[in-house]
Design a protein around this motif. Sequence first.
Motif, PDB file in Angstrom:
ATOM      1  N   ALA A  89      -1.500  -3.726  32.910  1.00 19.45           N
ATOM      2  CA  ALA A  89      -0.957  -4.303  34.143  1.00 19.45           C
ATOM      3  C   ALA A  89      -0.738  -5.803  33.992  1.00 19.45           C
ATOM      4  N   ALA A  90      -1.577  -6.449  33.183  1.00 17.70           N
ATOM      5  CA  ALA A  90      -1.470  -7.902  33.013  1.00 17.70           C
ATOM      6  C   ALA A  90      -0.183  -8.305  32.288  1.00 17.70           C
ATOM      7  N   TYR A  91       0.401  -7.385  31.537  1.00 15.31           N
ATOM      8  CA  TYR A  91       1.659  -7.702  30.860  1.00 15.31           C
ATOM      9  C   TYR A  91       2.802  -7.895  31.862  1.00 15.31           C
ATOM     10  N   GLU A  92       2.705  -7.222  33.003  1.00 14.09           N
ATOM     11  CA  GLU A  92       3.672  -7.321  34.106  1.00 14.09           C
ATOM     12  C   GLU A  92       5.054  -6.763  33.756  1.00 14.09           C
ATOM     13  N   GLN A  93       5.652  -7.205  32.659  1.00 14.53           N
ATOM     14  CA  GLN A  93       6.990  -6.753  32.298  1.00 14.53           C
ATOM     15  C   GLN A  93       6.941  -5.828  31.084  1.00 14.53           C
ATOM     16  N   PRO A  94       7.602  -4.665  31.147  1.00 12.73           N
ATOM     17  CA  PRO A  94       7.630  -3.768  29.988  1.00 12.73           C
ATOM     18  C   PRO A  94       8.126  -4.453  28.715  1.00 12.73           C
ATOM     19  N   GLU A  95       9.034  -5.406  28.868  1.00  7.85           N
ATOM     20  CA  GLU A  95       9.572  -6.092  27.704  1.00  7.85           C
ATOM     21  C   GLU A  95       8.476  -6.807  26.916  1.00  7.85           C
ATOM     22  N   LEU A  96       7.461  -7.311  27.627  1.00  6.94           N
ATOM     23  CA  LEU A  96       6.365  -7.982  26.940  1.00  6.94           C
ATOM     24  C   LEU A  96       5.521  -6.982  26.142  1.00  6.94           C
ATOM     25  N   LEU A  97       5.299  -5.800  26.699  1.00 10.49           N
ATOM     26  CA  LEU A  97       4.594  -4.760  25.973  1.00 10.49           C
ATOM     27  C   LEU A  97       5.379  -4.344  24.732  1.00 10.49           C
ATOM     28  N   LYS A  98       6.682  -4.166  24.907  1.00  9.09           N
ATOM     29  CA  LYS A  98       7.524  -3.805  23.769  1.00  9.09           C
ATOM     30  C   LYS A  98       7.451  -4.861  22.672  1.00  9.09           C
ATOM     31  N   PHE A  99       7.543  -6.117  23.066  1.00  3.71           N
ATOM     32  CA  PHE A  99       7.529  -7.206  22.096  1.00  3.71           C
ATOM     33  C   PHE A  99       6.215  -7.242  21.323  1.00  3.71           C
ATOM     34  N   HIS A 100       5.105  -7.101  22.045  1.00  8.40           N
ATOM     35  CA  HIS A 100       3.799  -7.176  21.382  1.00  8.40           C
ATOM     36  C   HIS A 100       3.596  -5.995  20.445  1.00  8.40           C
ATOM     37  N   LEU A 101       3.999  -4.791  20.877  1.00  9.27           N
ATOM     38  CA  LEU A 101       3.870  -3.628  20.002  1.00  9.27           C
ATOM     39  C   LEU A 101       4.762  -3.780  18.774  1.00  9.27           C
ATOM     40  N   ASP A 102       5.974  -4.264  18.967  1.00  5.40           N
ATOM     41  CA  ASP A 102       6.870  -4.454  17.820  1.00  5.40           C
ATOM     42  C   ASP A 102       6.297  -5.471  16.846  1.00  5.40           C
ATOM     43  N   ASP A 103       5.724  -6.534  17.377  1.00  7.80           N
ATOM     44  CA  ASP A 103       5.192  -7.612  16.547  1.00  7.80           C
ATOM     45  C   ASP A 103       3.963  -7.146  15.761  1.00  7.80           C
ATOM     46  N   VAL A 104       2.954  -6.660  16.473  1.00  7.47           N
ATOM     47  CA  VAL A 104       1.721  -6.235  15.814  1.00  7.47           C
ATOM     48  C   VAL A 104       1.940  -4.927  15.052  1.00  7.47           C
ATOM     49  N   GLY A 105       2.745  -4.049  15.637  1.00 13.33           N
ATOM     50  CA  GLY A 105       2.999  -2.767  14.987  1.00 13.33           C
ATOM     51  C   GLY A 105       3.740  -2.905  13.674  1.00 13.33           C
ATOM     52  N   ALA A 106       4.708  -3.808  13.626  1.00 10.80           N
ATOM     53  CA  ALA A 106       5.433  -4.039  12.377  1.00 10.80           C
ATOM     54  C   ALA A 106       4.501  -4.612  11.319  1.00 10.80           C
ATOM     55  N   ALA A 107       3.600  -5.499  11.740  1.00 10.75           N
ATOM     56  CA  ALA A 107       2.635  -6.080  10.806  1.00 10.75           C
ATOM     57  C   ALA A 107       1.709  -4.999  10.249  1.00 10.75           C
ATOM     58  N   ALA A 108       1.257  -4.097  11.111  1.00 11.13           N
ATOM     59  CA  ALA A 108       0.401  -3.007  10.645  1.00 11.13           C
ATOM     60  C   ALA A 108       1.149  -2.110   9.671  1.00 11.13           C
ATOM     61  N   GLY A 109       2.413  -1.868   9.951  1.00 14.85           N
ATOM     62  CA  GLY A 109       3.216  -1.053   9.050  1.00 14.85           C
ATOM     63  C   GLY A 109       3.398  -1.702   7.686  1.00 14.85           C
ATOM     64  N   ARG A 110       3.661  -3.009   7.680  1.00 18.60           N
ATOM     65  CA  ARG A 110       3.821  -3.727   6.409  1.00 18.60           C
ATOM     66  C   ARG A 110       2.508  -3.760   5.633  1.00 18.60           C
ATOM     67  N   ALA A 111       1.410  -3.995   6.344  1.00 15.65           N
ATOM     68  CA  ALA A 111       0.106  -4.031   5.681  1.00 15.65           C
ATOM     69  C   ALA A 111      -0.213  -2.680   5.042  1.00 15.65           C
ATOM     70  N   ALA A 112       0.117  -1.604   5.730  1.00 15.64           N
ATOM     71  CA  ALA A 112      -0.121  -0.273   5.186  1.00 15.64           C
ATOM     72  C   ALA A 112       0.728  -0.026   3.950  1.00 15.64           C
ATOM     73  N   GLU A 113       1.969  -0.479   3.996  1.00 23.24           N
ATOM     74  CA  GLU A 113       2.871  -0.285   2.862  1.00 23.24           C
ATOM     75  C   GLU A 113       2.393  -1.042   1.623  1.00 23.24           C
ATOM     76  N   LEU A 114       1.793  -2.218   1.836  1.00 26.13           N
ATOM     77  CA  LEU A 114       1.371  -3.062   0.722  1.00 26.13           C
ATOM     78  C   LEU A 114      -0.030  -2.726   0.208  1.00 26.13           C
ATOM     79  N   ALA A 115      -0.778  -1.952   0.977  1.00 23.08           N
ATOM     80  CA  ALA A 115      -2.184  -1.702   0.650  1.00 23.08           C
ATOM     81  C   ALA A 115      -2.331  -0.784  -0.565  1.00 23.08           C
TER      82      ALA A 115
END
Length: 217
Positions: A89-115
């Motif tokens: 609820a604190a994100y208020e705007q869905p776009e902020l949730l999307k942005f944070h998931l894309d940002d952290v999620g992409a990093a997790a994906g790259r880390a997994a690929e490189l591990a």
Amino acid sequence: MELFARSWTALRTAVADLPDQDFERPSGCTGWLVRDLVCHLIIDAQDVLITLVTPTEKEPNRDAVTYWKVVEPPTGDDPLDALIVRLAAAYEQPELLKFHLDDVGAAAGRAAELANPDLRVSTQDYVLTVGDYLGAYVMEWTLHHLDLIVDLPNAPEPPAETLARAREMLERITGAPFPESWSDKNVLLIGTGRRIPTEAEQAELGELTKKLPFVLG
């Protein structure tokens, strides 16, 4: 590790393509809206990043299947679940949730690929190889993809190969083979209590019906 990438990419893409109004729809997680589920995925992605940089020399005591165990169904009293709702609820705007998931999620994906898949990592007092740890998350991503689209009939489903792998894992975790004629999706939905079996399905399940649902934790 390849299935980790496929399931995670598919789930993140499904979230990215959601119109804002769909964030207020119910998800397959009891008591959570889609926005709450997406917030949970952000925390999951952070957990992946943390675990991949938590190496250990200890011997593995879990693999991709034994990482999971059957637990009691949630009661709704878990303070973390309530925290997720407040955070979302604190994100208020869905776009902020999307942005944070894309940002952290992409990093997790790259880390997994490189591990290194043979590296040992520690999480929740478990020790696994990276390959097994990421393999365990195929179940997490696939089930939550189904949770995401439960009220979104036009949204894309998880990849067929990750549905098949998650079904295989569920049957191995529980020691309970489901009818071969059932689709992987239906096995996962019914097996984990996300859908109530029909009378005909209960007849096919027989005694296994009494053991449902299998809640994984």
